[in-house]
Design an enzyme around this catalytic site. Structure first.
Site, PDB file in Angstrom:
ATOM      1  N   CYS A  78      85.830  38.843  71.788  1.00  0.00           N
ATOM      2  CA  CYS A  78      85.116  39.439  70.657  1.00  0.00           C
ATOM      3  C   CYS A  78      83.676  38.965  70.556  1.00  0.00           C
ATOM      4  O   CYS A  78      83.005  39.230  69.568  1.00  0.00           O
ATOM      5  CB  CYS A  78      85.850  39.150  69.340  1.00  0.00           C
ATOM      6  SG  CYS A  78      85.961  37.400  68.921  1.00  0.00           S
ATOM      7  N   HIS A 101      70.078  35.071  66.874  1.00  0.00           N
ATOM      8  CA  HIS A 101      70.538  35.678  65.621  1.00  0.00           C
ATOM      9  C   HIS A 101      70.020  37.107  65.470  1.00  0.00           C
ATOM     10  O   HIS A 101      70.783  38.035  65.168  1.00  0.00           O
ATOM     11  CB  HIS A 101      70.066  34.822  64.436  1.00  0.00           C
ATOM     12  CG  HIS A 101      70.462  35.358  63.090  1.00  0.00           C
ATOM     13  ND1 HIS A 101      69.667  36.242  62.381  1.00  0.00           N
ATOM     14  CD2 HIS A 101      71.575  35.171  62.345  1.00  0.00           C
ATOM     15  CE1 HIS A 101      70.264  36.539  61.235  1.00  0.00           C
ATOM     16  NE2 HIS A 101      71.421  35.908  61.191  1.00  0.00           N
TER      17      HIS A 101
END
Length: 858
Positions: free
Chosen positions: A805, A430
């Site tokens: 992406c 993250h």
């Protein structure tokens, strides 16, 4: 120890470097080839002989040269040097050895001609070098602060004691032993592993260059020097270097505080003042090298009795920002082509120009090292919570957010911080993903670091740091530094813009940006992204004014109650999208519908739950129970993405309405856009059918309510292996497929990207994986899924738009794969857009072909 016999088993290949000698880069190495070019340019190069890779390999295997023939290339009594010449200078090699041929007889001759001190210093330096690098004796035996007559005598005695033979006096024998030692050093296991780590093939060869010494110890301003003509950090034109009177080699220059400056300098005398004619020659030589060798070169030279000699020339070692400036300048001056200028720049090195960097010329005290997850550098005071980071930002104080690992709750703290350091995590954790998206320097998985948030301490092996202590994060190298250090500002100058302008004229695949906020979109526009390839809407809900409403929706007891809460979020979402559309000025914007599990929007601490109960005016027990109900054993595989859209359709309906109304508003303001709506985490065609029906209904309702039409494209984010395998039937209902390779890699491997960093290095070192699949796209496994999906999707729907992406979108290797597979564009973090633009251009110019980029399916 008996002295080895200098027998001559064969006359192996060596060539005197002349205009016509058969010297080639792949057979004799870069240094030999460069010296031949200098000879061809009529620069004053001392007589030089080059030994080929094959010759050096044979010497390492035990064969020897005809030393009489080799020595016959030089005048009797001539001192010699030997330097390494691998194919690539970055591969290193054994260190140069100078003054071969120095013995008692030459010592007496030089002492008579130039003085006892000069002769003794030369002889001692050679004995010291020979003993350490050829005889492999301990360097400490010959270490002395003052190499005088006594030190020389002691060194010769120590050599004889250790080797059980006098120091060799035969120049031919000395040279043969030097060649043998350097050849075997190159063939050694440690040297081979070291150069392989620098990109050299296992079988890389070494050439050796034997050169007549231009002594530098004659009368007058004799000595050794080095000159270069650019600043190695910035690339701006600047003459730098030093000249050591009566010195030899680079060590004499770097270690000599009495060395002269080259140009006029108020700090001391200069070569330009003492020898203006020779200095002018050096400037002329530099200009010749730049034009004819098509490179900025550093020239090593000596002056002997007023005569200038060029001993060597090599490419100036430079930073990435200097490399860009030099390449552009050479192309603008017509010395190289624009294509060559583009091919000279490493795409990943370009990322260094986008951020502040630690100045390599300054000192650094390294606290710890981790994974360089997001480039750039920042200095600030340590904070351990997002709240503290936001408080620091409100006081306009730079801070470093230090966490064991970050979560979506830390988004606002990361926005407020100058950099992030985590104890855990890998390249796709993250902190790493968000850091790259924000352009925030980030180091994750720091080795030997313990973060104690309760005690508010950062512990390393040598230090215990508390909140408020100053550290520097170098996200380019992965280092954590103690205190503040000197910085270089970003280099987004004319050279940077010019280079990328050239790149755009050559590349043949689109480059978009992943942008979640208006600030991200502005960066994407600044770097000339061709639209937004991924806008993650969930990040918009973490703002203070929206988080409470979002939590009210989560705690709603019925669909109408959820719809009522979402109605309050609608104008906020619409405003977000209008701003994005206007920033992108009509370029495509692909918006991913809501993806994360709902529990990520709830507090995780007892105090946070209590505050939420107060805000919602509900009993704490009810709030706690609801939070526990939403908790999942494996949230990555739970109620998220399209599953939320099917089970709680009000969420996607609100978002679709906000997108469509924003498109109409934006068009009315002069920024027409065709929004792209993307459904995340699809596994089945029926999921797409259900969501598509509702989105089409919303679109129809908005057209009627606003009295105007609009277009949009609907697509799927392919993140599950099943979606890739069933792409043919899914494609019948959508306009595009965009591959989210972060989750697709996780699900293909059955491996958490947040936990992989704990053992991935062992897996790579053990050969289980060639690379970290979260860092470099796995073209064989994950790539095969992409190819299958692309083939089946376009077979079912010709003209289907394909893109990638995930974080892999900015990787040159991934771009090569996508380009060869016929994808329309790649999308990556805004700060990786320049890297992707350059990499795509290099591939179009001729970097790789399809067979290399796409492995054969088996």
């Amino acid at each position: 120890m008996p002295r080895r016999s200098a027998t001559h088993l064969s006359l192996l290949d060596y060539s005197e470097i002349t205009n016509s000698a058969p010297i080639a880069l792949r057979s004799h190495g870069w240094r030999a080839k460069c010296l031949q070019r200098l000879v061809r340019l009529d620069l004053p190069v001392p007589r030089t002989v080059a030994l080929s890779f094959a010759t050096v390999h044979a010497i390492a295997a035990g064969q020897s040269l005809n030393m009489a023939a080799l020595m016959g290339k030089f005048e009797t009594g001539q001192l010699l040097s030997v330097r390494p010449s691998p194919e690539n200078p970055d591969w290193g090699g054994p260190g140069a050895i100078l003054n071969i041929g120095m013995n008692d007889e030459r010592h007496a001759e030089i002492a008579q001609a130039h003085g006892e001190k000069v002769a003794t210093a030369l002889y001692f330096a050679f004995v010291q070098s020979y003993a350490q690098h050829v005889a492999r004796l301990d360097a400490d035996m010959f270490d002395t602060p003052e190499p005088g007559e006594a030190a020389l005598k002691a060194a010769l005695n120590e050599y004889e004691k250790e080797m059980e033979e006098p120091f060799p006096q035969d120049p031919a024998y000395q040279l043969a032993e030097v060649l043998r030692s350097m050849a075997r050093a190159w063939e050694g296991t440690s040297a081979r592993l070291l150069r392989q780590a620098k990109g050299a093939p296992a079988e890389a060869g070494l050439g050796l260059v034997v050169q007549a010494m231009a002594g530098g110890f004659g009368a007058g301003d004799s000595g050794a020097g080095v000159i270069q003509f650019i600043d190695p950090v910035t690339g701006t034109p600047q003459v730098t270097g030093r000249f050591a009177m009566h010195g030899q080699g680079r060590e004499a220059i770097s270690d000599n505080p009495q060395a002269l400056y080259l140009t006029h300098d108020k700090r001391g005398p200069s070569l330009e003042e003492r020898e203006p004619g020779l200095f002018a020659d050096l400037l002329r030589f530099g200009a010749i090298c730049r034009e004819k060798l098509r490179e900025e070169m550093q020239i090593e030279f000596t002056i002997e009795n007023g005569k200038l000699w060029v001993l060597d020339a090599l490419k100036v070692q430079r930073s990435s920002r200097a490399a860009v400036r030099v390449a552009v300048a050479l192309a603008e001056d017509g010395i190289i082509s624009k294509k060559e200028a583009l091919m000279r720049i490493t795409p990943r090195g370009l990322a260094e120009l986008l951020h502040r960097q630690v100045d390599p010329r300054g000192k650094r005290d390294v606290l710890a090292r981790g994974i360089a997850a997001s480039p750039g550098a920042a200095t600030g005071r340590i904070v351990f919570t997002s709240t503290a980071a936001q408080a620091s930002a409100s006081r306009d104080e730079a801070c470093i957010l230090v966490r064991r690992e970050t979560s979506p709750e830390d988004i606002r703290g990361m926005h407020a911080a100058s950099a992030v350091l985590t104890e855990r995590g890998g390249m796709t954790s993250h902190a790493a993903v968000i850091g790259r998206g924000l352009g925030l320097p980030c180091v994750v998985g720091a080795t030997g670091v313990q973060v104690d948030a309760r005690a508010r301490e950062l512990r390393t092996g040598r230090h215990v740091l508390g909140e408020g202590d100053v550290i520097t994060i170098d996200g380019t190298t992965g280092e954590v530094l103690l205190g503040a250090v000197d910085m270089l500002e970003p280099a987004l100058d004319d050279a940077f813009a010019t280079l990328l302008g050239w790149a755009d004229s050559f590349r043949d695949i689109g480059v978009r940006a992943n942008a979640d906020t208006p600030a991200d979109a502005c960066v994407a526009r600044e770097f000339n992204a061709e639209g937004i390839g991924l806008c993650r809407t969930e990040h918009m809900f973490f703002e203070d004014d929206r988080l409470t409403v979002m939590r009210e929706m989560i705690f709603a007891d019925s669909a109408p109650d959820r719809a009522a809460a979402l109605e309050r979020l609608l104008p906020m979402q619409r405003s977000d999208f209008v701003e994005l559309f206007e920033i992108m000025q009509g370029q495509p914007v692909c918006i991913r519908l809501f993806d994360p599990p709902l529990h990520e929007f709830l507090p995780h601490t007892r105090e946070g739950l209590r505050q939420l109960a107060d805000a919602l005016d509900r009993p704490l027990s009810e709030v706690t129970r609801r939070a526990e109900e939403l908790a999942e054993f494996n949230p990555m595989l739970g109620l998220r993405g399209v599953r939320l859209g099917v089970t709680m359709p009000e969420i996607y309906e609100m978002q679709a309405r906000a997108i469509f109304e924003a498109a109409i508003d934006s068009r009315e303001r002069g920024f027409p856009v065709v929004p792209e709506v993307m459904i995340p985490l699809v596994s089945a065609m029926r999921e797409v059918e259900l969501v598509k029906a509702r989105i089409d209904a919303v679109a129809a309702a908005v057209r009627i309510a606003r009295g105007t039409g609009f277009d949009f494209r609907l697509g799927v984010m392919v993140e599950t292996p099943r979606a890739a395998l069933r792409a043919g039937e899914i494609a019948q209902h959508v306009d595009f497929l965009s591959f989210g390779t972060n989750d697709l890699t996780q699900m293909t491997y059955g491996l958490s990207r947040d936990d992989a960093g704990r053992f991935m290095s062992i897996y790579v070192q053990s050969g289980v994986f060639a690379e970290d699949p979260f860092h470099v796209l796995d073209t064989e496994g994950v790539g095969e899924l992409l190819l299958i999906a692309a083939e089946r999707g376009r077979k079912a729907r010709p003209g289907l738009m394909l893109s990638i992406c995930g974080e892999h979108g900015g990787s040159p290797e991934s771009i090569a794969f996508c380009r060869a597979a016929g994808f329309d564009y790649v999308s990556c973090s805004s700060f990786r857009v320049p890297v992707a633009r350059l990499a795509a251009a290099q591939l179009a110019i001729g970097g790789r072909d399809e067979k290399e980029a796409i492995p054969e399916l088996r």
